[in-house]
Write a protein that holds these residues in place. Structure first.
Motif, short mmCIF file in Angstrom:
data_model
loop_
_atom_site.label_atom_id
_atom_site.label_comp_id
_atom_site.label_asym_id
_atom_site.label_seq_id
_atom_site.Cartn_x
_atom_site.Cartn_y
_atom_site.Cartn_z
N UNK A 185 0.84 -1.21 0.00
CA UNK A 185 0.00 0.00 0.00
C UNK A 185 0.87 1.25 0.00
N UNK A 186 0.20 2.40 0.17
CA UNK A 186 0.93 3.67 0.28
C UNK A 186 1.48 3.87 1.70
N UNK A 187 1.13 2.98 2.63
CA UNK A 187 1.47 3.19 4.03
C UNK A 187 2.78 2.50 4.41
N UNK A 188 3.67 3.28 5.04
CA UNK A 188 5.00 2.78 5.39
C UNK A 188 5.18 2.85 6.91
N UNK A 189 5.39 1.69 7.53
CA UNK A 189 5.61 1.64 8.98
C UNK A 189 7.07 2.00 9.27
N UNK A 190 7.27 3.02 10.09
CA UNK A 190 8.64 3.46 10.39
C UNK A 190 8.87 3.48 11.89
N UNK A 191 10.10 3.20 12.29
CA UNK A 191 10.42 3.23 13.72
C UNK A 191 11.61 4.12 13.98
N UNK A 192 11.57 4.77 15.14
CA UNK A 192 12.67 5.62 15.56
C UNK A 192 13.83 4.76 16.04
N UNK A 213 5.16 5.69 19.19
CA UNK A 213 5.77 6.95 19.65
C UNK A 213 5.80 7.05 21.18
N UNK A 214 4.86 6.34 21.83
CA UNK A 214 4.78 6.44 23.30
C UNK A 214 5.98 5.81 23.98
N UNK A 215 6.73 4.98 23.25
CA UNK A 215 7.88 4.32 23.86
C UNK A 215 9.16 5.14 23.74
N UNK A 216 9.11 6.24 23.01
CA UNK A 216 10.29 7.08 22.83
C UNK A 216 10.36 8.15 23.93
#
Ligand SMILES: [Fe+2]
Length: 262
Positions: free
Chosen positions: A107-114, A142-145
């Motif tokens: 899809x157009x959706x890309x899962x990204x992680x910090x 994001x809550x884990x950053x």
């Protein structure tokens, strides 16, 4: 039990690729746990670059197909689709240009992680560069950053710029401690969350489980929105459909937080 089927768009169920399932047996146990929790479709999202740099999209798709066949042979009728959890680093736009990223189910959706600690320099610019390439970044947990927890305005700005947020179910359950749990609740209250996913790594310690977090979210945003977070939104993402997103609510001032219960 009849009920809406849930979709989990962040799991490490593919065996032997990263710190997720260690074996096919473990992957099958994860699939069984998912089905028990009402999850009928999940995305396999290995940390593709960090852990297995040689694995490209075609190799991932083949592995997902093989896993589906093995699960079906064991009577586990869960649908698995390919994806990846891409590292949010400065070269991500170049990786997109080179065709080296794997989006969720194509899809157009890309899962990204910090990165585990710190924020990458020019974070907003990297995400902007992803968006101008026609992709919609979904920021994992994001809550884990710690850095994002210290800068809630940045998180709100990212959402206003078109970044989607995926909160991890176990954070809402309190399994990563009070900091992530509190921040996940705050993001929900401010309508900054678009998806709740499991980020499952194994069948028992970090299982694919969404219903407990759904119940917690329902107390904050109501049952209808909670269902959207674990069923409707993730399904639309994997089907490459646009999301109907409620605009964020204003952050409550301290005196309102003091006067009103969480
Ligand atoms: Fe993950």
């Amino acid at each position: 039990m009849e009920g809406p089927t849930l979709t989990d768009l962040h799991t490490h169920i593919l065996p032997g690729l990263d710190d997720g399932a260690a074996s096919l047996d473990e992957a099958a146990d994860m699939a069984g746990a998912a089905l028990e929790d009402g999850i009928s479709r999940l995305a396999a999202t290995p940390h593709s670059l960090r852990w297995a740099p040689g694995v490209d999209r075609a190799a991932l798709e083949a592995k997902v197909q093989a896993l589906m066949q093995s699960l079906a042979a064991r009577g586990l009728g869960v649908a698995v689709v390919p994806g990846a959890e891409m590292a949010l680093i400065s070269s991500l736009p170049q990786q997109i240009d080179a065709g080296e990223v794997v989006t969720l189910n194509g899809s157009r959706y890309l899962l990204v992680e910090l990165p585990l600690t710190g924020l990458p320099p020019r974070l907003e610019d990297i995400l902007f560069q992803v968006r101008v390439r026609g992709l919609v970044p979904i920021l994992a947990h994001p809550e884990r950053s710690t850095d994002l927890r210290r800068d809630p305005r940045l998180v709100r700005r990212l959402v206003q710029q078109g970044v989607l947020l995926q909160v991890t179910a176990a954070s809402l359950e309190g399994r990563f401690g009070a900091g992530p749990q509190g921040f996940a609740g705050r993001l929900l209250r401010e309508r900054l969350v678009h998806v709740i996913a499991s980020d499952a790594h194994d069948p028992r310690g970090r299982p694919p489980r969404l219903t407990r977090a759904q119940a917690i979210a329902a107390r904050i945003v109501g049952p209808e929105e909670a269902l959207a977070l674990v069923a409707i939104n993730p399904a639309r993402i994997l089907d490459d459909l646009p999301l109907e997103v409620e605009p964020p609510r204003p952050a409550r001032r301290w005196f309102w937080r003091w006067l009103t219960p969480a």
